[in-house]
Design an enzyme around this catalytic site. Structure first.
Site, PDB file in Angstrom:
ATOM      1  N   ASP A 144     -10.238  -9.369   1.675  1.00  0.00           N
ATOM      2  CA  ASP A 144     -10.114 -10.953   1.436  1.00  0.00           C
ATOM      3  C   ASP A 144     -10.319 -11.718   2.731  1.00  0.00           C
ATOM      4  O   ASP A 144      -9.544 -11.679   3.640  1.00  0.00           O
ATOM      5  CB  ASP A 144      -8.907 -11.281   0.664  1.00  0.00           C
ATOM      6  CG  ASP A 144      -8.647 -12.739   0.387  1.00  0.00           C
ATOM      7  OD1 ASP A 144      -9.752 -13.558   0.532  1.00  0.00           O
ATOM      8  OD2 ASP A 144      -7.818 -13.152  -0.248  1.00  0.00           O
TER       9      ASP A 144
ATOM     10  N   SER B  46     -16.956  -9.196  -4.876  1.00  0.00           N
ATOM     11  CA  SER B  46     -16.077  -9.739  -5.857  1.00  0.00           C
ATOM     12  C   SER B  46     -16.532 -11.097  -6.585  1.00  0.00           C
ATOM     13  O   SER B  46     -15.993 -11.401  -7.689  1.00  0.00           O
ATOM     14  CB  SER B  46     -14.812 -10.194  -5.051  1.00  0.00           C
ATOM     15  OG  SER B  46     -15.044 -11.264  -4.349  1.00  0.00           O
ATOM     16  N   GLY B  47     -17.487 -11.753  -6.248  1.00  0.00           N
ATOM     17  CA  GLY B  47     -18.108 -12.713  -6.902  1.00  0.00           C
ATOM     18  C   GLY B  47     -17.148 -14.110  -6.656  1.00  0.00           C
ATOM     19  O   GLY B  47     -17.867 -15.044  -7.016  1.00  0.00           O
TER      20      GLY B  47
ATOM     21  N   GLY C 282     -14.582 -12.063  -1.295  1.00  0.00           N
ATOM     22  CA  GLY C 282     -14.798 -10.871  -0.542  1.00  0.00           C
ATOM     23  C   GLY C 282     -15.404  -9.610  -1.278  1.00  0.00           C
ATOM     24  O   GLY C 282     -16.002  -9.816  -2.140  1.00  0.00           O
TER      25      GLY C 282
ATOM     26  N   HIS D 110     -14.370  -5.834  -2.876  1.00  0.00           N
ATOM     27  CA  HIS D 110     -13.510  -4.770  -3.495  1.00  0.00           C
ATOM     28  C   HIS D 110     -14.055  -3.564  -3.228  1.00  0.00           C
ATOM     29  O   HIS D 110     -15.218  -3.116  -3.095  1.00  0.00           O
ATOM     30  CB  HIS D 110     -13.234  -4.875  -4.915  1.00  0.00           C
ATOM     31  CG  HIS D 110     -12.567  -6.181  -5.437  1.00  0.00           C
ATOM     32  ND1 HIS D 110     -12.791  -6.534  -6.703  1.00  0.00           N
ATOM     33  CD2 HIS D 110     -11.950  -7.155  -4.632  1.00  0.00           C
ATOM     34  CE1 HIS D 110     -11.950  -7.835  -6.542  1.00  0.00           C
ATOM     35  NE2 HIS D 110     -11.492  -8.132  -5.465  1.00  0.00           N
TER      36      HIS D 110
ATOM     37  N   ASP E  65      -5.686  -6.139   1.023  1.00  0.00           N
ATOM     38  CA  ASP E  65      -4.996  -6.387   0.133  1.00  0.00           C
ATOM     39  C   ASP E  65      -4.604  -5.250  -0.597  1.00  0.00           C
ATOM     40  O   ASP E  65      -5.603  -5.036  -1.419  1.00  0.00           O
ATOM     41  CB  ASP E  65      -5.026  -7.653  -0.713  1.00  0.00           C
ATOM     42  CG  ASP E  65      -4.032  -7.870  -1.858  1.00  0.00           C
ATOM     43  OD1 ASP E  65      -3.001  -7.210  -2.018  1.00  0.00           O
ATOM     44  OD2 ASP E  65      -4.234  -8.917  -2.609  1.00  0.00           O
TER      45      ASP E  65
ATOM     46  N   THR F  59      -3.260  -6.500 -11.631  1.00  0.00           N
ATOM     47  CA  THR F  59      -4.908  -6.584 -12.224  1.00  0.00           C
ATOM     48  C   THR F  59      -5.728  -6.943 -11.118  1.00  0.00           C
ATOM     49  O   THR F  59      -5.518  -7.596 -10.169  1.00  0.00           O
ATOM     50  CB  THR F  59      -4.881  -7.171 -13.232  1.00  0.00           C
ATOM     51  OG1 THR F  59      -5.030  -8.573 -13.251  1.00  0.00           O
ATOM     52  CG2 THR F  59      -4.135  -6.640 -14.516  1.00  0.00           C
TER      53      THR F  59
ATOM     54  N   ASP G 254     -10.137  21.849   3.918  1.00  0.00           N
ATOM     55  CA  ASP G 254      -9.418  22.071   2.560  1.00  0.00           C
ATOM     56  C   ASP G 254      -8.662  23.116   2.520  1.00  0.00           C
ATOM     57  O   ASP G 254      -9.112  24.199   2.590  1.00  0.00           O
ATOM     58  CB  ASP G 254     -10.452  22.151   1.504  1.00  0.00           C
ATOM     59  CG  ASP G 254     -11.409  20.638   1.694  1.00  0.00           C
ATOM     60  OD1 ASP G 254     -10.694  19.767   1.537  1.00  0.00           O
ATOM     61  OD2 ASP G 254     -12.673  20.827   1.699  1.00  0.00           O
TER      62      ASP G 254
ATOM     63  N   LYS H 139      19.759   6.398   7.392  1.00  0.00           N
ATOM     64  CA  LYS H 139      21.281   6.224   7.678  1.00  0.00           C
ATOM     65  C   LYS H 139      21.881   5.920   6.604  1.00  0.00           C
ATOM     66  O   LYS H 139      21.796   4.983   5.603  1.00  0.00           O
ATOM     67  CB  LYS H 139      21.452   4.822   8.825  1.00  0.00           C
ATOM     68  CG  LYS H 139      22.697   5.102   9.402  1.00  0.00           C
ATOM     69  CD  LYS H 139      23.280   4.205  10.400  1.00  0.00           C
ATOM     70  CE  LYS H 139      24.344   4.152  11.166  1.00  0.00           C
ATOM     71  NZ  LYS H 139      25.571   4.271   9.962  1.00  0.00           N
TER      72      LYS H 139
END
Length: 869
Positions: free
Chosen positions: A185, A218-219, A222, A224, A273, A282, A395, A570
């Site tokens: 973002d 994202s439209g 930013g 995703h 984020d 969501t 691996d 602790k």
């Protein structure tokens, strides 16, 4: 399908479902003139691409019944007569958050924007629904399972579709997340170009741990980034891992990335984020429309999957028309097992289902067996493969229950016991993979060169949830160089691979003569049977050992040399050293008092382990209602000795024993060994197999993570311990440092002031003091808060016999005028906001008595007042 110019109401058939459409000509995007009919047509056209990423997931909707409004106006913007209301007459649920994040059944409207969770009564019967039960309420969500359901969403002007990172079972039970998402973002002063730079760095970082990243513009503002997960871990685990990734990106690009949500830090940076992986959050579904249009008439915009080739400096958001012109789905690899839409996702039929779903046997040389795995009867095998994918990683695979349980280790198996390496669990692999070498083609999952770095059999010492310990017997000429003992340990956020020393008994002579970390010889408190303290104790003798004590920081900063320290939680309890010999156990508090009868459940648990002449150090804790240790609750157990009192308190306030160090094993003194070796021996004892005994993992080299975890768990802080430090019984060492979230101060009670109002006739406030550098007591102020009625009554009972006529310490005149002085015998603990210029505690709050300590145990406190000289 309806189009512009159609009538105000008509019934259509979509995918075999009949749907009544109203007002198809209604303009939902005034800036572009996009109608409801065009929105419906869009959703039907992209159904084959959208459904794999939304099916099986509860759908939260954002609805604009009157359209998104003219550019520059609030959504809704007063554009003409209102033709539709929220389904259910405005009584739908509030849905600013994901499923689980709402706060009850009511629809919220903001500038004609409706947030909606529950499926309205007006929905067609054929729209699938699922009941999700949350802690405080229940929601009935729609499940989008076909083009007709998408068309209905368009009909009710649900322009934005938001889904969680998890799917549901048929009964509405949330499954573990099957994907991870990072929302890049841009803050003020930056845009998509900077998001692209961060996306490429994130792609490389995720590839290092075996995760392939898929970008989506994202439209809105930013980007995703998605990555497929196997569903092995719960949402808390995935959220914590995403937070760790965001922090790593901030470390890599400190001038461009911020992982904190504080708005003050975001200018000129891209916020990564990570919080959308929380189970109550969501993210807008890929291919969903956005409820906005650009000022120049572009749009509607879409959350559009993109290929990495498109992510350049000129990247921009895509419109609905542009997405319709694209044929492929760059996000197709994210959800390898889309649901059919007829049923909610079901559990995998065997442990290789996820592996198979990620590979096409016709396109990769990797083994892709169709049969379910079966267990062999021979010694278990292991393999470590060198994998040159986007970046080199290793691996590590161990045979278990007919498959190879696997971890991706970016830096490879560690060669130094003092350096742990990150290990990220990946999907189970087939046994045939143990001999696989070759090139995975470009475009396939894990593309790159794979070769065997080492292989052989292994001897298992422990395999339980969150911890595996094994000796890997490498091949001649292999990368391990022979037989090596490793531990794979799940921390709070991920796994670590740790190289361990061979499980041999420590050398007594070496332990006795090893120099301590400060150049002095290690010591053990002698008993009358062993006046010189030399040699191991006789078998069966339960020796008393004074615990080693931690110091205040005094300017020490473990940040500066993090790799030299380990960090433990602790625990807010009572320090207890346990001496065990077979079924015999003795518990001794810090003051040297025997407390075996006070905590019988701990003694019983340790006795059941039948340890051979061992001494361990730890803390007895009582958990509060929030699951965190409660000093107030443990107060109810301290000092009890009468069997009837102990039995009643045991039922009301059960305790646990948190073990963090080992002093003797098998009759051999191990206090002279470094901390890291003592921890290895301690962890090899499997003490936490016993009921009411825990051996929490330590954090290695990350103080910030340890402090954050401590705060999240509701603990009082951490203890930093030098990895090279020896155990010095009875000594306070600068090689153990306590770092608290609050300023906890141990005080000596020297009197009280009578109470007023509700406390009339009793103790109103306590007068406390602290030891000074000269060995005396200095008045430190009054404590009048933090008590309940029970604590005040107990204090009055304890203080009455300690009354004295003369002042115990020098105090201000107004205090001394009303003081009831007592002998300085009781030790307590307070929290405070520091010290005043007059040398008194600032805003002290009572935490409780420390019956486990004497006045001599209380640390001196420097006088904060300026030197009069």
């Amino acid at each position: 399908m309806p189009s512009r110019g159609s009538s105000s109401s008509q019934t259509v058939t979509i995918d075999g479902r009949r749907l009544r459409l109203t007002n198809p000509d209604k303009v939902l995007y005034p800036a572009t003139g996009t109608t409801k009919a065009e929105v419906i047509s869009y959703y039907v056209a992209v159904a084959d691409r959208l459904l794999p990423h939304a099916s099986g997931r509860p759908v939260t909707r954002k609805r604009w019944p009157d359209g998104v409004g003219a550019v520059g106006e609030a959504p809704g913007g007063g554009s003409g007569p209102r033709a539709e209301k929220a389904p259910g007459g405005g009584s739908g649920p509030r849905a600013e958050k994901a499923p689980g994040g709402g706060s009850g059944p009511r629809a919220e409207k903001s500038a004609e924007l409706f947030f909606e969770k529950n499926l309205p009564d007006s929905a067609p019967d054929w729209v699938r629904r699922v009941v999700v039960r949350h802690k405080s309420h229940v929601n009935v969500y729609p499940l989008v399972d076909g083009p007709a359901a998408l068309a209905w969403l368009g009909q009710v002007a649900a322009l934005e579709l938001h889904v969680p990172q998890w799917r549901v079972e048929a009964d509405g039970t949330p499954r573990h997340p099957d994907r991870l998402v990072l929302d890049l973002d841009p803050g003020p002063g930056v845009g998509l170009a900077e998001c692209v730079e961060v996306a490429h760095a994130a792609r490389d970082l995720l590839a290092d741990v075996g995760l392939e990243a898929f970008p989506v513009t994202s439209g809105s503002k930013g980007l995703h980034l998605y990555a497929h997960l196997t569903g092995e871990h719960d949402a808390d685990y995935v959220n914590a891992f995403a937070k760790q990734v965001a922090a790593a990106l901030q470390d890599e690009l400190p001038d461009l990335v911020v992982s904190s949500m504080k708005k003050s830090l975001r200018e000129g940076r891209v916020l990564v984020d990570w919080s959308q992986n929380n189970q109550a959050k969501t993210t807008i579904a890929p291919y969903s429309l956005r409820g906005r249009a650009a000022a120049d008439g572009e749009g509607p915009f879409v959350a559009a999957p993109r290929s990495w080739d498109e992510l350049g400096p000129d990247l921009r958001h895509l419109t609905m028309e542009e997405v319709l012109e694209r044929d492929d789905d760059p996000l197709a690899g994210l959800d390898p097992q889309p649901t059919s839409g007829d049923e909610a996702p079901v559990a995998a039929p065997d442990r290789l289902t996820v592996y198979r779903s990620m590979r096409d046997a016709s396109r990769t040389p990797e083994p892709v067996p169709a049969e379910a795995p079966t267990e062999r009867g021979a010694d278990p095998i292991f393999v470590v493969q060198e994998h040159h994918a986007t970046r080199l990683h290793y691996d590590v695979r161990l045979e278990r229950e007919g498959v190879l349980v696997s971890w991706a280790v970016p830096k490879g198996p560690p060669t130094d016991p003092s350096r742990n390496h990150l290990a990220v669990p990946t999907e189970d692999h087939p046994m045939e993979y143990a001999t696989f070498e070759g090139t995975i083609p470009r475009g396939e999952y894990g593309a790159g060169q794979v070769s065997i770095w080492d292989h052989g059999t292994y001897t298992l010492e422990k395999w339980k949830e969150g911890e595996v310990i094994a000796v890997l017997h490498g091949s001649a000429g292999g990368g391990l160089g022979g037989s090596v003992r490793f531990a794979l340990i799940r921390t709070g956020e991920n796994w670590l691979m740790h190289r361990m020393d061979p499980p041999a008994a420590p050398d007594t002579a070496a332990a006795d003569t090893a120099a301590a970390d400060d150049g002095t010889a290690p010591t053990t408190t002698p008993t009358t049977d062993e006046p010189d303290g030399g040699g191991p104790p006789d078998a069966g003798r339960l020796e008393t050992v004074a615990p080693m004590l931690a110091s205040r920081p005094d300017g020490l900063d473990p940040h500066r040399d993090a790799d030299a320290w380990a960090f433990e939680m602790k625990w807010d309890g009572v320090r207890v050293v346990a001496t065990c010999d077979g079924g015999a156990v003795r518990l001794v508090g810090r003051s040297g008092k025997d407390v075996t009868t006070t905590y019988p459940e701990v003694a019983e648990a340790l006795a059941g382990l039948h340890l051979d002449d061992a001494v361990v150090d730890g803390e007895v804790v009582a958990l509060g209602d929030d699951g965190a240790p409660s000093f107030g609750r443990i107060q109810q157990r301290i000092g009890l000795v009468r069997p009837r009192d102990v039995a009643a308190a045991r039922r009301a306030v059960p305790v646990r024993y948190v073990v963090f160090d080992l002093l003797r094993l098998g009759g051999t003194d191990v206090t002279g060994l470094p901390y890291v070796q003592r921890r290895e021996l301690l962890e090899g004892l499997d003490l936490d197999d016993a009921d009411r005994v825990d051996v929490p993992a330590a954090f290695d080299g990350d103080l910030d993570a340890a402090l954050a975890s401590s705060r999240e768990l509701g603990l009082e802080g951490v203890v930093a311990k030098r990895r090279s430090s020896r155990y010095r019984p009875g000594s306070r060492s600068a090689h153990w440092v306590k770092l608290k979230h609050e300023d906890h101060v141990e005080v000596v009670v020297v009197g009280w002031r009578p109470g007023r109002g509700g406390r009339t006739g009793g103790v109103g406030s306590l007068l406390v003091a602290v030891p000074d550098a000269a060995g005396g007591l200095r008045y430190a102020g009054r404590v009048g808060t933090g008590f309940d009625e029970r604590a005040l009554a107990d204090l009055a009972r304890r203080l009455e016999p300690l009354r004295r006529d003369q002042p115990t310490v020098e105090a201000p005149r107004d205090v001394a005028r009303e003081a009831v002085w007592t002998e300085a015998e009781l030790v307590g603990e307070v929290t405070a906001a520091g010290w005043t210029d007059s040398g008194h505690l600032r805003h002290p709050v009572w935490r409780g008595l420390r019956a486990d300590k004497t006045v001599a145990d209380v640390e001196p406190v420097a006088d904060p007042r300026p030197d009069p000289s």
